[in-house]
Design a protein around this motif. Structure first.
Motif, PDB file in Angstrom:
ATOM      1  N   PHE A   1       5.939  -4.174  -7.161  1.00  0.00           N
ATOM      2  CA  PHE A   1       6.040  -5.633  -7.077  1.00  0.00           C
ATOM      3  C   PHE A   1       7.391  -6.058  -6.496  1.00  0.00           C
ATOM      4  O   PHE A   1       7.476  -7.042  -5.763  1.00  0.00           O
ATOM      5  CB  PHE A   1       5.835  -6.255  -8.449  1.00  0.00           C
ATOM      6  CG  PHE A   1       4.438  -6.118  -8.985  1.00  0.00           C
ATOM      7  CD1 PHE A   1       3.374  -5.870  -8.121  1.00  0.00           C
ATOM      8  CD2 PHE A   1       4.162  -6.242 -10.338  1.00  0.00           C
ATOM      9  CE1 PHE A   1       2.079  -5.740  -8.589  1.00  0.00           C
ATOM     10  CE2 PHE A   1       2.874  -6.131 -10.815  1.00  0.00           C
ATOM     11  CZ  PHE A   1       1.830  -5.876  -9.944  1.00  0.00           C
ATOM     12  N   GLN A   2       8.441  -5.327  -6.831  1.00  0.00           N
ATOM     13  CA  GLN A   2       9.761  -5.623  -6.283  1.00  0.00           C
ATOM     14  C   GLN A   2       9.754  -5.451  -4.761  1.00  0.00           C
ATOM     15  O   GLN A   2      10.260  -6.309  -4.021  1.00  0.00           O
ATOM     16  CB  GLN A   2      10.790  -4.698  -6.917  1.00  0.00           C
ATOM     17  CG  GLN A   2      12.234  -4.987  -6.547  1.00  0.00           C
ATOM     18  CD  GLN A   2      13.177  -4.008  -7.223  1.00  0.00           C
ATOM     19  OE1 GLN A   2      13.013  -2.794  -7.128  1.00  0.00           O
ATOM     20  NE2 GLN A   2      14.170  -4.535  -7.921  1.00  0.00           N
ATOM     21  N   ALA A   3       9.155  -4.349  -4.280  1.00  0.00           N
ATOM     22  CA  ALA A   3       9.078  -4.101  -2.842  1.00  0.00           C
ATOM     23  C   ALA A   3       8.203  -5.142  -2.150  1.00  0.00           C
ATOM     24  O   ALA A   3       8.528  -5.642  -1.060  1.00  0.00           O
ATOM     25  CB  ALA A   3       8.543  -2.696  -2.577  1.00  0.00           C
ATOM     26  N   LEU A   4       7.080  -5.487  -2.766  1.00  0.00           N
ATOM     27  CA  LEU A   4       6.184  -6.489  -2.185  1.00  0.00           C
ATOM     28  C   LEU A   4       6.864  -7.851  -2.109  1.00  0.00           C
ATOM     29  O   LEU A   4       6.679  -8.585  -1.128  1.00  0.00           O
ATOM     30  CB  LEU A   4       4.907  -6.587  -3.024  1.00  0.00           C
ATOM     31  CG  LEU A   4       3.860  -5.497  -2.785  1.00  0.00           C
ATOM     32  CD1 LEU A   4       2.819  -5.503  -3.891  1.00  0.00           C
ATOM     33  CD2 LEU A   4       3.201  -5.673  -1.419  1.00  0.00           C
ATOM     34  N   SER A   5       7.636  -8.188  -3.114  1.00  0.00           N
ATOM     35  CA  SER A   5       8.354  -9.470  -3.103  1.00  0.00           C
ATOM     36  C   SER A   5       9.302  -9.551  -1.925  1.00  0.00           C
ATOM     37  O   SER A   5       9.389 -10.586  -1.242  1.00  0.00           O
ATOM     38  CB  SER A   5       9.127  -9.652  -4.414  1.00  0.00           C
ATOM     39  OG  SER A   5       8.256  -9.772  -5.511  1.00  0.00           O
TER      40      SER A   5
ATOM     41  N   LEU B   1       2.238 -15.930  -5.845  1.00  0.00           N
ATOM     42  CA  LEU B   1       1.619 -14.771  -6.474  1.00  0.00           C
ATOM     43  C   LEU B   1       2.655 -13.703  -6.815  1.00  0.00           C
ATOM     44  O   LEU B   1       2.602 -13.081  -7.888  1.00  0.00           O
ATOM     45  CB  LEU B   1       0.553 -14.178  -5.539  1.00  0.00           C
ATOM     46  CG  LEU B   1      -0.792 -14.914  -5.524  1.00  0.00           C
ATOM     47  CD1 LEU B   1      -1.641 -14.438  -4.358  1.00  0.00           C
ATOM     48  CD2 LEU B   1      -1.527 -14.693  -6.840  1.00  0.00           C
ATOM     49  N   MET B   2       3.615 -13.489  -5.923  1.00  0.00           N
ATOM     50  CA  MET B   2       4.618 -12.467  -6.189  1.00  0.00           C
ATOM     51  C   MET B   2       5.562 -12.885  -7.312  1.00  0.00           C
ATOM     52  O   MET B   2       5.993 -12.049  -8.101  1.00  0.00           O
ATOM     53  CB  MET B   2       5.418 -12.158  -4.921  1.00  0.00           C
ATOM     54  CG  MET B   2       4.683 -11.312  -3.898  1.00  0.00           C
ATOM     55  SD  MET B   2       3.723  -9.940  -4.591  1.00  0.00           S
ATOM     56  CE  MET B   2       4.890  -9.133  -5.667  1.00  0.00           C
ATOM     57  N   VAL B   3       5.877 -14.163  -7.407  1.00  0.00           N
ATOM     58  CA  VAL B   3       6.694 -14.641  -8.530  1.00  0.00           C
ATOM     59  C   VAL B   3       5.964 -14.373  -9.845  1.00  0.00           C
ATOM     60  O   VAL B   3       6.556 -13.915 -10.830  1.00  0.00           O
ATOM     61  CB  VAL B   3       7.008 -16.144  -8.378  1.00  0.00           C
ATOM     62  CG1 VAL B   3       7.597 -16.700  -9.671  1.00  0.00           C
ATOM     63  CG2 VAL B   3       7.971 -16.364  -7.223  1.00  0.00           C
ATOM     64  N   PHE B   4       4.646 -14.619  -9.835  1.00  0.00           N
ATOM     65  CA  PHE B   4       3.857 -14.393 -11.047  1.00  0.00           C
ATOM     66  C   PHE B   4       3.772 -12.910 -11.392  1.00  0.00           C
ATOM     67  O   PHE B   4       4.008 -12.509 -12.544  1.00  0.00           O
ATOM     68  CB  PHE B   4       2.452 -14.964 -10.859  1.00  0.00           C
ATOM     69  CG  PHE B   4       1.551 -14.739 -12.030  1.00  0.00           C
ATOM     70  CD1 PHE B   4       1.566 -15.605 -13.113  1.00  0.00           C
ATOM     71  CD2 PHE B   4       0.697 -13.652 -12.057  1.00  0.00           C
ATOM     72  CE1 PHE B   4       0.745 -15.386 -14.208  1.00  0.00           C
ATOM     73  CE2 PHE B   4      -0.127 -13.428 -13.150  1.00  0.00           C
ATOM     74  CZ  PHE B   4      -0.102 -14.298 -14.228  1.00  0.00           C
TER      75      PHE B   4
ATOM     76  N   VAL C   1       7.246 -10.064   1.279  1.00  0.00           N
ATOM     77  CA  VAL C   1       6.699 -11.414   1.362  1.00  0.00           C
ATOM     78  C   VAL C   1       7.786 -12.403   1.768  1.00  0.00           C
ATOM     79  O   VAL C   1       7.559 -13.282   2.629  1.00  0.00           O
ATOM     80  CB  VAL C   1       6.061 -11.819   0.016  1.00  0.00           C
ATOM     81  CG1 VAL C   1       5.842 -13.336  -0.045  1.00  0.00           C
ATOM     82  CG2 VAL C   1       4.737 -11.095  -0.178  1.00  0.00           C
ATOM     83  N   GLU C   2       8.967 -12.288   1.202  1.00  0.00           N
ATOM     84  CA  GLU C   2      10.056 -13.202   1.553  1.00  0.00           C
ATOM     85  C   GLU C   2      10.436 -13.055   3.020  1.00  0.00           C
ATOM     86  O   GLU C   2      10.731 -14.056   3.699  1.00  0.00           O
ATOM     87  CB  GLU C   2      11.266 -12.944   0.658  1.00  0.00           C
ATOM     88  CG  GLU C   2      11.064 -13.335  -0.796  1.00  0.00           C
ATOM     89  CD  GLU C   2      10.669 -14.798  -0.962  1.00  0.00           C
ATOM     90  OE1 GLU C   2      11.251 -15.655  -0.255  1.00  0.00           O
ATOM     91  OE2 GLU C   2       9.771 -15.084  -1.777  1.00  0.00           O
ATOM     92  N   SER C   3      10.417 -11.838   3.537  1.00  0.00           N
ATOM     93  CA  SER C   3      10.734 -11.627   4.956  1.00  0.00           C
ATOM     94  C   SER C   3       9.675 -12.240   5.860  1.00  0.00           C
ATOM     95  O   SER C   3       9.995 -12.841   6.888  1.00  0.00           O
ATOM     96  CB  SER C   3      10.863 -10.124   5.243  1.00  0.00           C
ATOM     97  OG  SER C   3      11.959  -9.564   4.556  1.00  0.00           O
ATOM     98  N   LEU C   4       8.404 -12.120   5.478  1.00  0.00           N
ATOM     99  CA  LEU C   4       7.333 -12.696   6.284  1.00  0.00           C
ATOM    100  C   LEU C   4       7.403 -14.221   6.286  1.00  0.00           C
ATOM    101  O   LEU C   4       7.217 -14.860   7.325  1.00  0.00           O
ATOM    102  CB  LEU C   4       5.975 -12.235   5.753  1.00  0.00           C
ATOM    103  CG  LEU C   4       5.624 -10.762   5.941  1.00  0.00           C
ATOM    104  CD1 LEU C   4       4.281 -10.456   5.288  1.00  0.00           C
ATOM    105  CD2 LEU C   4       5.591 -10.387   7.416  1.00  0.00           C
ATOM    106  N   VAL C   5       7.664 -14.792   5.132  1.00  0.00           N
ATOM    107  CA  VAL C   5       7.754 -16.257   5.040  1.00  0.00           C
ATOM    108  C   VAL C   5       8.934 -16.767   5.858  1.00  0.00           C
ATOM    109  O   VAL C   5       8.858 -17.819   6.510  1.00  0.00           O
ATOM    110  CB  VAL C   5       7.876 -16.699   3.568  1.00  0.00           C
ATOM    111  CG1 VAL C   5       8.176 -18.188   3.477  1.00  0.00           C
ATOM    112  CG2 VAL C   5       6.585 -16.375   2.813  1.00  0.00           C
ATOM    113  N   ALA C   6      10.039 -16.016   5.870  1.00  0.00           N
ATOM    114  CA  ALA C   6      11.205 -16.420   6.658  1.00  0.00           C
ATOM    115  C   ALA C   6      10.877 -16.446   8.141  1.00  0.00           C
ATOM    116  O   ALA C   6      11.334 -17.318   8.891  1.00  0.00           O
ATOM    117  CB  ALA C   6      12.369 -15.465   6.391  1.00  0.00           C
ATOM    118  N   ILE C   7      10.059 -15.502   8.601  1.00  0.00           N
ATOM    119  CA  ILE C   7       9.672 -15.454  10.012  1.00  0.00           C
ATOM    120  C   ILE C   7       8.812 -16.667  10.374  1.00  0.00           C
ATOM    121  O   ILE C   7       8.901 -17.208  11.477  1.00  0.00           O
ATOM    122  CB  ILE C   7       8.924 -14.145  10.315  1.00  0.00           C
ATOM    123  CG1 ILE C   7       9.887 -12.955  10.228  1.00  0.00           C
ATOM    124  CG2 ILE C   7       8.277 -14.188  11.701  1.00  0.00           C
ATOM    125  CD1 ILE C   7       9.219 -11.614  10.368  1.00  0.00           C
TER     126      ILE C   7
END
Length: 259
Positions: free
Chosen positions: A167-171, A192-195, A174-180
């Motif tokens: 989950f740490q790696a997925l988070s 979902l990742m926060v949860f 996800v943050e990198s994808l959203v930044a793009i």
């Protein structure tokens, strides 16, 4: 069980999964290095030798499976060491982390019933399958016990095979994808990742590891089932947001290097 995994027509079996891997690799042959292609071909040959008829030969099957594991480790090592850290690698690793998270959840879900004494062999198997035997022995210096095993495999963010680590790696991905995507609003995959990460990080392992009168850890089973559902939801959201373009306008992307 072995016959099922060695049957090419069996859904989710080893042979069928390997054949899908070969087809996917062939579709992107021009993007694979010579070493990676050689390893995948070698892996395909080894798995092709695992037939339902050969399942009765326990010793031979074990040797072939050991060879398959070595090929898988080699392919994984090449991907982790040689792939450019672009979007292709990021999606590749996200898929890997999702699969590993589901695997850990499945294994832990199969060990929610029984007393500490009854579950001894199961705990040994869990540590072995998740490659955490040496970590457990170095940390606890004792025979496997339910609570520390659960903590190590579910909540320990320093253990690369734990649920928390996935989950740490997925988070981070996800943050990198959203930044793009250059958006200011919180995306569904972020929520979902926060949860998921928060649920594991704040889990009370002492409570989850405690068996009730019937010998079942009902609260742990419920938490694992809820996590399983949300992990699959994450997979669906990522597919819809980043891969399914038909029927909606593609989002603008700012590429930062090839994969």
């Amino acid at each position: 069980l072995a016959r099922h995994h060695f049957d090419p027509a069996a859904p989710g079996g080893l042979r069928g999964t390997a054949e899908r891997l070969q087809r996917a690799a062939a579709a992107v042959r021009d993007r694979l290095s010579i070493d990676t292609w050689r390893i995948l071909q070698h892996l395909g040959g080894r798995i092709a030798a695992l037939t339902p008829a050969a399942a009765a030969d326990i010793g031979g099957t074990q040797a072939r499976l050991d060879s398959v594991l070595l090929s898988l480790d080699a392919a994984s090592g090449l991907a982790m060491e040689n792939m450019t850290r672009g979007l292709g690698w990021r999606f590749f690793d996200m898929g890997r982390r999702i699969e590993r998270a589901n695997h850990v959840i499945d294994l832990l879900s199969g060990a929610t019933e029984g007393t500490e004494a009854d579950l001894g062999p199961t705990l040994d198997l869990l540590l072995s399958v998740l490659d955490s035997v040496m970590t457990y022995r170095a940390r606890y210096l004792s025979a496997p016990q339910y609570l520390p095993v659960l903590d190590l495999l579910m909540c320990d963010e320093t253990n690369p095979r734990s649920l928390a680590y996935q989950f740490q790696a997925l988070s981070a991905h996800v943050e990198s994808l959203v930044a793009i995507r250059e958006t200011a609003r919180t995306r569904p995959e972020q929520r979902l990742m926060v949860f998921l990460a928060g649920t594991v990080r704040t889990a009370d392992v002492d409570v989850l590891a405690r068996a009730e009168e019937d010998g079942t850890r009902h609260e742990l089973a419920e938490v694992l089932e809820m996590l399983r559902s949300r992990v699959w939801e994450l997979s669906e959201v990522l597919t819809r947001e980043y891969f399914t373009l038909a029927g909606r306008r593609a989002q603008p992307w700012r590429h930062a290097g090839g994969a």
